[in-house]
Structure formats: structure tokens, C-alpha cells
Design a protein around this motif. Structure first.
Motif, short mmCIF file in Angstrom:
data_model
loop_
_atom_site.label_atom_id
_atom_site.label_comp_id
_atom_site.label_asym_id
_atom_site.label_seq_id
_atom_site.Cartn_x
_atom_site.Cartn_y
_atom_site.Cartn_z
N GLY A 1 71.83 -116.81 69.24
CA GLY A 1 71.03 -116.03 68.31
C GLY A 1 70.50 -114.77 68.97
N ASP A 2 69.21 -114.49 68.77
CA ASP A 2 68.65 -113.26 69.33
C ASP A 2 68.42 -113.34 70.83
N ASP B 1 71.18 -110.96 73.17
CA ASP B 1 70.91 -109.58 73.55
C ASP B 1 69.84 -109.51 74.63
N ARG B 2 68.87 -110.41 74.57
CA ARG B 2 67.82 -110.44 75.59
C ARG B 2 68.38 -110.92 76.94
N ASP B 3 69.33 -111.86 76.89
CA ASP B 3 70.02 -112.27 78.13
C ASP B 3 70.62 -111.06 78.81
N LEU B 4 71.27 -110.23 78.01
CA LEU B 4 71.94 -109.06 78.55
C LEU B 4 70.95 -108.11 79.23
N ILE C 1 77.13 -114.32 81.28
CA ILE C 1 76.36 -115.14 80.35
C ILE C 1 77.31 -116.21 79.82
N VAL C 2 76.96 -117.47 80.02
CA VAL C 2 77.79 -118.57 79.54
C VAL C 2 77.03 -119.27 78.41
N VAL C 3 77.60 -119.24 77.22
CA VAL C 3 76.96 -119.78 76.03
C VAL C 3 77.56 -121.15 75.74
N ALA D 1 74.75 -113.00 66.39
CA ALA D 1 73.97 -112.25 67.38
C ALA D 1 74.33 -110.78 67.30
N LYS D 2 73.36 -109.92 67.58
CA LYS D 2 73.59 -108.49 67.71
C LYS D 2 73.42 -108.09 69.17
#
Length: 319
Positions: free
Chosen positions: A212-213, A216-219, A228-230, A239-240
């Protein structure tokens, strides 16, 4: 499960006794671990892969009670734990022999049930896909679960600095497991905290089951060339992203699931876990984090407790 729904849909019933195929063993189950995938399957949101048991349960421990005709590596009576595609909430289960692991020295059989899913998930996603190196930095979302507590301990054992999001009530226990900083997701911004502690260099790897949101915050707190592993999408499947930031950081975003992998792939992961994580467990650097155990017959009550989210570590079902 009688139908998709809440914990009340779980109940005991009789099914035929399992018999092993040539490359399988039968495990007489002593304990099984509860995983979020089980609760999603119970709700009708995560069907088992083709050919897998409809019975819940993706990991177990117990004693081998039968071996297939092609098996020479295991014998009846061996105490083991195993990574399953399903079928763990039962008296017995069949499993490919190369997904079976010995119980680490010094652990009981119930304790060993807390290991296979978490250890294999951590090794696959943080070390194989995420390529975390000794001395690196890791952010784990939801560090209080079975995977999170395993991730913190293993990464710390390899010399990494580990940040974790969790509620403030769970922070002390996660610090004891080796987290450098626990970030209260209710009152703190993990991007700000991570960047402050890394002097804006960010972390090398993020393990994210929220999506989700968060993505972008991970980035925004990821290091250049970071990964980043989801492994889940608790906050939503959409997600945006700031693509310019993705490009400038040369970042990688990887999606990963363990359950649907082939037997050969799972065998390779189990082999890596035996080589790299089992010694950490046997020398006491990594310990199974067990919150509470329920009787197998009380699986519904155990799921209700799991769904509350107050646990730290694994919730087990014990026969």
C-alpha cells in the motif's frame, strides 16, 4: 474449514490416513505453526496451490512414521520439522523428503514447529533476493511476528543493523532480539527515524508485508542500489511510487511468495537454511520466538488470538 469465514469455521473432522509417494515421508505431527497465510486462507483470500492439501498449516514438527520407497535420507522415528504447502493442522501429513529438516540440537519438538516457514522466508527474501550483506542495514515491517522476530535475530547474527516497525508495547522484546531501533508505527514516521539514524544514507534492504502506501515510504528511506522485497499486502494491493526517486536510487522492488514455489525450489531453500541458519540456532544466537501454544483441537481459539495481533513471535498448535 467448513467455509470461508472467521475462526469459528475451523473444526475437526476425519480424513483418510496419508500414505507417502516414493519421494515423500509421513510425519506424525506433534506441533504446527500458525501463519498469516493460514488466516488469509481461512477467510477465502489465499487458496492453496494446485495439488496441495485443503487442510490449513504450512509448517509442522513431529516424528517420521513412514517413508516412501525412494527415500534413504530419513527413517521411521526421526524427529523433524518441515515446510509444507498445506496439511499441518492434522495428526499426520505427507511432505516431500527434501523439505524436511532435522530438529536443531537443544530444541524440543514443539519449539521446532516455529522454525520452517519463518527461517525459509527470511533466508529467501532477505539474503537470497535482498542480498543483505554482513554489516548492512535492514528495515523489517511488523517485526513482532514469527517472520519479523526471525529476521531480526538472523540479520543481527550476520552483523547487520536492524530497524523494525512495531507497536510501542512490543519494542522491549524486539530490542532484546537484536533490533537497533524499534519504530512505533502509530506515533512515529519510519522514514524520518531511519534517515536520522543512517545520516540520510538509508537502509540496504526493506522486508515489507504491508505494501500500500508503505511502498513509496520504503523508497524514501532506501539506500542507493537498495532492495525492497514485498511479501504481503496488508495495507492494500495498489501503490503509488515516485518513479524519479526509484530511478535516481537505482532501487529494486521484488515481489515474493514462498508457498507456490516448486518442490525443487523449496528444497534448495531448505538446504540453505540448514547450512546457514541451523548453526545459529544450535549455538544459541537465534532462538525460536514462541508467544503461546494452543491445543490442536482449539485451532479456532488460536486463530482468534492470532487475529487480535497482540502476540510476539509464533503461535503454535500442539497435539
Amino acid at each position: 474449514m467448513s467455509q470461508p469465514g472467521g475462526p469459528e469455521v475451523l473444526g475437526e473432522e476425519q480424513v483418510p490416513d496419508p500414505t507417502p509417494a516414493p519421494h515423500e515421508v509421513v510425519i506424525e505431527i506433534v506441533a504446527a505453526g500458525i501463519n498469516r497465510a493460514d488466516t488469509l486462507q481461512r477467510r477465502g483470500l489465499y487458496p492453496p496451490p494446485p495439488g496441495a492439501s485443503e487442510v490449513l498449516g504450512m509448517e509442522c514438527s513431529g516424528r517420521i512414521s513412514a517413508v516412501g520407497e525412494k527415500i534413504s535420507t530419513w527413517k521411521v522415528g526421526d524427529e523433524v520439522c518441515a515446510l509444507l504447502s498445506g496439511g499441518g493442522y492434522a495428526d499426520a501429513v505427507t511432505v516431500p523428503a527434501n523439505q524436511v529438516l532435522p530438529v536443531p540440537r537443544g530444541l524440543s519438538l514443539p519449539e521446532a514447529a516455529a522454525l520452517p516457514e519463518a527461517a525459509c522466508t527470511v533466508w529467501l527474501n532477505i539474503f537470497t533476493l535482498g542480498r543483505l550483506q554482513p554489516g548492512g542495514t535492514l528495515l523489517v515491517h511488523g517485526g513482532s511476528g514469527g517472520i519479523g522476530t526471525m529476521a531480526i535475530q538472523v540479520a543481527r547474527s550476520y552483523g547487520a543493523d536492524v530497524f523494525s516497525t512495531a507497536s510501542a508495547a512490543k519494542a522491549e522484546r524486539l530490542l532484546a532480539y537484536g533490533a537497533k531501533r524499534v519504530i512505533d508505527y502509530r506515533s512515529e514516521d519510519f522514514v524520518t527515524v531511519v534517515n536520522e539514524h543512517t545520516e540520510d544514507s538509508g537502509v540496504d534492504v526493506v522486508l515489507d508485508h504491508v505494501a500500500g502506501d508503505y511502498l513509496d515510504r520504503d523508497l524514501r528511506c532506501l539506500a542507493t542500489d537498495g532492495r525492497i522485497v514485498v511479501i504481503g499486502a496488508q495495507a492494500g494491493r495498489r501503490a503509488k511510487l515516485d518513479i524519479s526517486l526509484l530511478l535516481s536510487k537505482r532501487a529494486s522492488i521484488l515481489g515474493s511468495t514462498l508457498r507456490g514455489k516448486s518442490n525443487g525450489e523449496k528444497a534448495g531453500i531448505a538446504s540453505d537454511v540448514l547450512e546457514h541458519i541451523w548453526p545459529l540456532i544450535e549455538n544459541g544466537m537465534v532462538k525460536p520466538a514462541i508467544d503461546r501454544a494452543f491445543a490442536m483441537a482449539d485451532a479456532g481459539e488460536a486463530h482468534a488470538y492470532f487475529d487480535e495481533g497482540s502476540h510476539v513471535g509464533k503461535v503454535l498448535l500442539v497435539r
